[in-house]
Design a protein around this motif. Sequence first.
Motif, PDB file in Angstrom:
ATOM      1  N   GLN A   9      10.695 -11.783 -36.739  1.00 55.46           N
ATOM      2  CA  GLN A   9       9.479 -11.256 -36.119  1.00 55.46           C
ATOM      3  C   GLN A   9       9.231 -11.947 -34.780  1.00 55.46           C
ATOM      4  OE1 GLN A   9       7.490 -12.203 -40.000  1.00 55.46           O
ATOM      5  NE2 GLN A   9       6.186 -10.507 -39.404  1.00 55.46           N
ATOM      6  N   ARG A  10      10.098 -11.720 -33.818  1.00 55.23           N
ATOM      7  CA  ARG A  10       9.858 -12.307 -32.508  1.00 55.23           C
ATOM      8  C   ARG A  10       8.771 -11.525 -31.774  1.00 55.23           C
ATOM      9  NH1 ARG A  10      15.917 -11.823 -30.584  1.00 55.23           N
ATOM     10  NH2 ARG A  10      15.447  -9.798 -31.515  1.00 55.23           N
ATOM     11  N   ALA A  11       9.024 -10.265 -31.492  1.00 53.26           N
ATOM     12  CA  ALA A  11       8.036  -9.412 -30.825  1.00 53.26           C
ATOM     13  C   ALA A  11       7.579  -8.342 -31.797  1.00 53.26           C
ATOM     14  CB  ALA A  11       8.643  -8.763 -29.586  1.00 53.26           C
ATOM     15  N   CYS A  12       6.280  -8.343 -32.099  1.00 53.93           N
ATOM     16  CA  CYS A  12       5.693  -7.404 -33.059  1.00 53.93           C
ATOM     17  C   CYS A  12       4.678  -6.543 -32.317  1.00 53.93           C
ATOM     18  CB  CYS A  12       5.005  -8.154 -34.197  1.00 53.93           C
ATOM     19  SG  CYS A  12       6.057  -9.407 -34.982  1.00 53.93           S
ATOM     20  N   LEU A  13       4.975  -5.261 -32.160  1.00 59.09           N
ATOM     21  CA  LEU A  13       4.125  -4.362 -31.385  1.00 59.09           C
ATOM     22  C   LEU A  13       3.102  -3.686 -32.273  1.00 59.09           C
ATOM     23  CD1 LEU A  13       3.511  -2.865 -28.689  1.00 59.09           C
ATOM     24  CD2 LEU A  13       5.170  -1.127 -29.444  1.00 59.09           C
ATOM     25  N   ALA A  14       1.819  -3.929 -31.987  1.00 61.18           N
ATOM     26  CA  ALA A  14       0.737  -3.267 -32.718  1.00 61.18           C
ATOM     27  C   ALA A  14       0.468  -1.906 -32.089  1.00 61.18           C
ATOM     28  CB  ALA A  14      -0.519  -4.129 -32.683  1.00 61.18           C
ATOM     29  N   VAL A  15       0.439  -0.858 -32.937  1.00 59.73           N
ATOM     30  CA  VAL A  15       0.284   0.515 -32.461  1.00 59.73           C
ATOM     31  C   VAL A  15      -0.845   1.185 -33.245  1.00 59.73           C
ATOM     32  CG1 VAL A  15       1.440   2.711 -32.045  1.00 59.73           C
ATOM     33  CG2 VAL A  15       2.762   0.595 -32.045  1.00 59.73           C
ATOM     34  N   PRO A  16      -1.800   1.826 -32.560  1.00 61.43           N
ATOM     35  CA  PRO A  16      -2.891   2.509 -33.270  1.00 61.43           C
ATOM     36  C   PRO A  16      -2.362   3.627 -34.158  1.00 61.43           C
ATOM     37  CG  PRO A  16      -3.396   2.274 -30.931  1.00 61.43           C
ATOM     38  CD  PRO A  16      -1.951   1.906 -31.093  1.00 61.43           C
ATOM     39  N   GLY A  17      -2.769   3.631 -35.411  1.00 62.62           N
ATOM     40  CA  GLY A  17      -2.295   4.654 -36.332  1.00 62.62           C
ATOM     41  C   GLY A  17      -2.797   6.045 -36.023  1.00 62.62           C
ATOM     42  N   ASP A  19      -2.963   7.355 -32.979  1.00 63.24           N
ATOM     43  CA  ASP A  19      -2.449   7.821 -31.697  1.00 63.24           C
ATOM     44  C   ASP A  19      -0.999   8.275 -31.849  1.00 63.24           C
ATOM     45  OD1 ASP A  19      -1.489   8.059 -29.028  1.00 63.24           O
ATOM     46  OD2 ASP A  19      -3.037   6.675 -28.318  1.00 63.24           O
ATOM     47  N   GLU A  20      -0.781   9.575 -32.025  1.00 65.03           N
ATOM     48  CA  GLU A  20       0.558  10.101 -32.270  1.00 65.03           C
ATOM     49  C   GLU A  20       1.485   9.861 -31.081  1.00 65.03           C
ATOM     50  OE1 GLU A  20       0.423  14.143 -33.532  1.00 65.03           O
ATOM     51  OE2 GLU A  20      -0.958  13.740 -35.196  1.00 65.03           O
ATOM     52  N   ARG A  21       0.956   9.905 -29.873  1.00 67.05           N
ATOM     53  CA  ARG A  21       1.784   9.701 -28.682  1.00 67.05           C
ATOM     54  C   ARG A  21       2.334   8.283 -28.657  1.00 67.05           C
ATOM     55  NH1 ARG A  21       1.231   7.387 -23.869  1.00 67.05           N
ATOM     56  NH2 ARG A  21      -0.951   6.855 -24.301  1.00 67.05           N
ATOM     57  N   LYS A  22       1.489   7.302 -28.943  1.00 66.74           N
ATOM     58  CA  LYS A  22       1.939   5.917 -28.928  1.00 66.74           C
ATOM     59  C   LYS A  22       2.906   5.628 -30.076  1.00 66.74           C
ATOM     60  CE  LYS A  22      -1.969   3.931 -26.406  1.00 66.74           C
ATOM     61  NZ  LYS A  22      -3.094   2.963 -26.443  1.00 66.74           N
ATOM     62  N   LEU A  23       2.681   6.256 -31.217  1.00 67.95           N
ATOM     63  CA  LEU A  23       3.601   6.085 -32.337  1.00 67.95           C
ATOM     64  C   LEU A  23       4.986   6.608 -31.966  1.00 67.95           C
ATOM     65  CD1 LEU A  23       1.384   7.091 -35.389  1.00 67.95           C
ATOM     66  CD2 LEU A  23       2.363   4.832 -34.956  1.00 67.95           C
ATOM     67  N   ALA A  24       5.028   7.787 -31.365  1.00 65.46           N
ATOM     68  CA  ALA A  24       6.305   8.377 -30.985  1.00 65.46           C
ATOM     69  C   ALA A  24       7.029   7.507 -29.969  1.00 65.46           C
ATOM     70  CB  ALA A  24       6.082   9.780 -30.428  1.00 65.46           C
ATOM     71  N   LYS A  25       6.291   6.952 -29.042  1.00 64.04           N
ATOM     72  CA  LYS A  25       6.895   6.079 -28.027  1.00 64.04           C
ATOM     73  C   LYS A  25       7.415   4.793 -28.655  1.00 64.04           C
ATOM     74  CE  LYS A  25       5.950   3.861 -23.567  1.00 64.04           C
ATOM     75  NZ  LYS A  25       4.953   3.657 -22.488  1.00 64.04           N
ATOM     76  N   ALA A  26       6.665   4.258 -29.612  1.00 65.95           N
ATOM     77  CA  ALA A  26       7.040   2.988 -30.242  1.00 65.95           C
ATOM     78  C   ALA A  26       8.357   3.088 -30.997  1.00 65.95           C
ATOM     79  CB  ALA A  26       5.938   2.529 -31.187  1.00 65.95           C
ATOM     80  N   VAL A  35       3.895  -2.636 -35.910  1.00 66.34           N
ATOM     81  CA  VAL A  35       2.755  -2.786 -36.816  1.00 66.34           C
ATOM     82  C   VAL A  35       1.814  -1.612 -36.586  1.00 66.34           C
ATOM     83  CG1 VAL A  35       0.868  -4.258 -37.593  1.00 66.34           C
ATOM     84  CG2 VAL A  35       2.969  -5.298 -36.688  1.00 66.34           C
ATOM     85  N   ILE A  36       1.812  -0.672 -37.502  1.00 62.45           N
ATOM     86  CA  ILE A  36       0.946   0.501 -37.389  1.00 62.45           C
ATOM     87  C   ILE A  36      -0.432   0.128 -37.920  1.00 62.45           C
ATOM     88  CG2 ILE A  36       0.611   2.898 -38.068  1.00 62.45           C
ATOM     89  CD1 ILE A  36       3.657   3.070 -38.483  1.00 62.45           C
ATOM     90  N   ALA A  53      -1.681  11.171 -41.182  1.00 64.00           N
ATOM     91  CA  ALA A  53      -0.803  11.404 -40.036  1.00 64.00           C
ATOM     92  C   ALA A  53       0.342  10.391 -40.009  1.00 64.00           C
ATOM     93  CB  ALA A  53      -1.604  11.337 -38.745  1.00 64.00           C
ATOM     94  N   VAL A  54       0.038   9.136 -40.304  1.00 64.91           N
ATOM     95  CA  VAL A  54       1.076   8.098 -40.329  1.00 64.91           C
ATOM     96  C   VAL A  54       2.079   8.383 -41.442  1.00 64.91           C
ATOM     97  CG1 VAL A  54       1.505   5.656 -40.829  1.00 64.91           C
ATOM     98  CG2 VAL A  54      -0.316   6.315 -39.243  1.00 64.91           C
TER      99      VAL A  54
END
Length: 294
Positions: A9-17, A19-26, A35-36, A53-54
């Motif tokens: 777990q070096r870089a852990c990206l938190a993504v809003p559950g 936000d479909e656009r950000k999930l797709a990008k992640a 991290v959803i 949705a998630v």
Amino acid sequence: MSGIGSTGQRACLAVPGADERKLAKAAALDADEIVIDLEDAVAPAGKRAARAAVASWLSSGVRLRGRVAVRVNTPGTSWCHRDIEACVRLETVHSIVVPKVESAADLAFVGRLLDGLELEVGRERPVRVQALIETAAGLAGIAGIVAATPRLDSLVLGYADLAASIGRSVAAGPGAWVAIQDTVLVAGRRAGLAVVDGPHLGVAVDDTFLAGVRHAADAGFDGKWVIHPGQIDAVTAAFTPAPDRIEWAERVVTALSEGHGSGVGAIDVDGQMVDEAVAAVARRVLARADGGLR
């Protein structure tokens, strides 16, 4: 756990559950972990829709580069058990992040719920657990928290809620958090857990951000949460040992193993007397070097 305290777990990206656009990008990013977030990033009225949705997105066959964790809602809320149930049904989910953990009882509840749900759905790979330490009560109860469930892999330090809990400014610099960081690190290390630093609350990769990342790496954290994709590379680099450091660690581990085979407890490596304490440092370097392995 190995006692080394690394779970990649070096870089852990938190993504809003929600936000479909950000999930797709992640999905295409090189974070070690995605991290959803179904908790703070989702308004109360949108909790059910975000969960659905998630679940739909993760069931769609999407291919992710990093492991998937889901931050569920706090135990005791009306959403927590539904979030956990959804995660158990999703084989893609490696772990759940439990927010505002304040006692061993919080994680014991989560562990029992996971036990029953996994039996119900026939899940073969157990869901792992990460505990967010972000309240004064969580800090006070950390000795019990780290021993609450064998599912626990990681502690994560959450600064925004912790600042509110203890009355500290969120703008306080790294030096203001040293005592709290050490409390969490020592408890985690004693239990053989990974310990992950919480996110910098800005989105820029500026001097303040980079100083905080370096502070976390030097302090002994295994990685750091980020809230913007542009921060991933800097965090990954900071928590990945340099090649010469990896080579040193390999020499130390090999030499001491050979020494132990000959009945010697300490041995000279590059002019330095190496014993088990130095080897423990070397093994941590190698574990961190393997941070991207899953």
